[in-house]
Design a protein around this motif. Structure first.
Motif, short mmCIF file in Angstrom:
data_model
loop_
_atom_site.label_atom_id
_atom_site.label_comp_id
_atom_site.label_asym_id
_atom_site.label_seq_id
_atom_site.Cartn_x
_atom_site.Cartn_y
_atom_site.Cartn_z
N GLU A 141 0.81 -1.23 0.00
CA GLU A 141 0.00 0.00 0.00
C GLU A 141 0.84 1.27 0.00
OE1 GLU A 141 -1.06 -2.52 2.45
OE2 GLU A 141 -2.25 -3.25 0.76
N HIS A 142 2.14 1.15 -0.16
CA HIS A 142 3.05 2.30 -0.22
C HIS A 142 2.95 3.18 1.02
CE1 HIS A 142 3.92 1.33 -4.42
NE2 HIS A 142 2.65 1.05 -4.51
N GLN A 143 2.88 2.57 2.19
CA GLN A 143 2.75 3.31 3.44
C GLN A 143 4.10 3.67 4.06
OE1 GLN A 143 -0.34 4.20 4.67
NE2 GLN A 143 -1.00 3.40 2.69
N ARG A 144 5.16 2.98 3.66
CA ARG A 144 6.43 3.14 4.36
C ARG A 144 7.48 3.86 3.52
NH1 ARG A 144 8.43 -1.03 8.23
NH2 ARG A 144 10.23 -0.07 7.33
N HIS A 145 7.10 4.67 2.57
CA HIS A 145 8.06 5.35 1.70
C HIS A 145 9.09 6.12 2.54
CE1 HIS A 145 9.59 7.08 -1.99
NE2 HIS A 145 9.66 8.23 -1.34
N GLY A 146 10.37 5.84 2.28
CA GLY A 146 11.45 6.53 2.98
C GLY A 146 11.76 5.97 4.35
N ALA A 147 11.10 4.88 4.75
CA ALA A 147 11.27 4.34 6.10
C ALA A 147 12.70 3.84 6.34
CB ALA A 147 10.28 3.21 6.36
N ARG A 148 13.25 3.12 5.39
CA ARG A 148 14.60 2.59 5.57
C ARG A 148 15.27 2.35 4.21
NH1 ARG A 148 16.08 -0.91 10.69
NH2 ARG A 148 18.30 -0.60 10.49
N PRO A 149 15.71 3.42 3.55
CA PRO A 149 16.34 3.26 2.24
C PRO A 149 17.60 2.42 2.31
CG PRO A 149 15.99 5.59 2.76
CD PRO A 149 15.68 4.80 3.99
N LYS A 150 17.85 1.67 1.25
CA LYS A 150 19.04 0.82 1.16
C LYS A 150 19.88 1.24 -0.05
CE LYS A 150 17.59 -2.16 4.35
NZ LYS A 150 16.38 -1.54 4.79
N SER A 151 21.17 1.04 0.06
CA SER A 151 22.06 1.24 -1.08
C SER A 151 21.99 -0.02 -1.94
CB SER A 151 23.50 1.44 -0.62
OG SER A 151 23.61 2.59 0.18
N VAL A 152 21.94 0.18 -3.26
CA VAL A 152 21.86 -0.94 -4.19
C VAL A 152 23.23 -1.11 -4.85
CG1 VAL A 152 20.71 -1.89 -6.23
CG2 VAL A 152 19.44 -0.40 -4.65
N TRP A 153 23.81 -2.30 -4.67
CA TRP A 153 25.11 -2.64 -5.25
C TRP A 153 24.93 -3.78 -6.24
CZ3 TRP A 153 29.76 -0.30 -3.78
CH2 TRP A 153 29.68 0.57 -2.68
N VAL A 154 25.63 -3.72 -7.36
CA VAL A 154 25.58 -4.79 -8.35
C VAL A 154 27.00 -5.24 -8.70
CG1 VAL A 154 23.38 -4.06 -9.35
CG2 VAL A 154 25.51 -3.21 -10.33
N CYS A 155 27.08 -6.47 -9.16
CA CYS A 155 28.35 -7.04 -9.60
C CYS A 155 28.10 -7.79 -10.91
CB CYS A 155 28.88 -8.01 -8.55
SG CYS A 155 30.44 -8.78 -9.01
N PRO A 156 28.63 -7.29 -12.03
CA PRO A 156 28.48 -8.00 -13.29
C PRO A 156 29.15 -9.37 -13.22
CG PRO A 156 29.35 -5.79 -13.64
CD PRO A 156 29.40 -6.07 -12.17
N LEU A 157 28.44 -10.38 -13.68
CA LEU A 157 28.98 -11.74 -13.66
C LEU A 157 29.53 -12.16 -15.01
CD1 LEU A 157 26.21 -13.41 -11.49
CD2 LEU A 157 28.38 -12.42 -10.75
N VAL A 158 29.22 -11.39 -16.03
CA VAL A 158 29.76 -11.61 -17.37
C VAL A 158 30.30 -10.28 -17.87
CG1 VAL A 158 28.26 -13.57 -17.95
CG2 VAL A 158 27.49 -11.25 -18.45
N SER A 159 31.26 -10.33 -18.76
CA SER A 159 31.93 -9.10 -19.20
C SER A 159 31.00 -8.12 -19.92
CB SER A 159 33.12 -9.43 -20.09
OG SER A 159 32.70 -10.14 -21.24
#
Length: 109
Positions: A71-89
């Protein structure tokens, strides 16, 4: 790990080895080649230093809602950093192209 054991760069080494193993395991177990690994880090608790040291890429921040907030009630409650790691070149090119017979997990085939 017992306190007297000292391993230089332990966290980033474990991350690198785990990602390499995960890539192989997914191909073997599910007959799918994953192109990208993703993780979420709580910046209030961790700086993501080990991810940066293991060559992961910081791509942004979540809105903080969480996946169970339908229901989109918790916007901004606990933001997380998004990290990615390419597995193919050429992970970026494959993801931008999308689909295809060698599509990654969750892609339309």
């Amino acid at each position: 790990i017992v306190p007297w054991v000292r391993v230089k760069n332990l966290a980033s080494t474990i991350l690198s080895l785990s990602v390499r193993r995960m890539h192989e395991d997914w191909r073997e177990q599910y007959a799918v080649e994953p192109w990208l690994a993703e993780t979420l880090v709580d910046p209030a608790r961790y700086g993501g230093v080990c991810y940066r040291a293991a060559n992961w890429i910081l791509v942004g921040t979540t809105s903080g809602r969480g996946r169970m907030d339908r229901e989109h009630q918790r916007h901004g409650a606990r933001p997380k950093s998004v990290w990615v790691c390419p597995l193919v070149s050429d992970a970026r090119a494959r993801l931008c192209r999308g689909g295809g017979s060698d599509a990654g997990v969750g892609s339309p085939q």
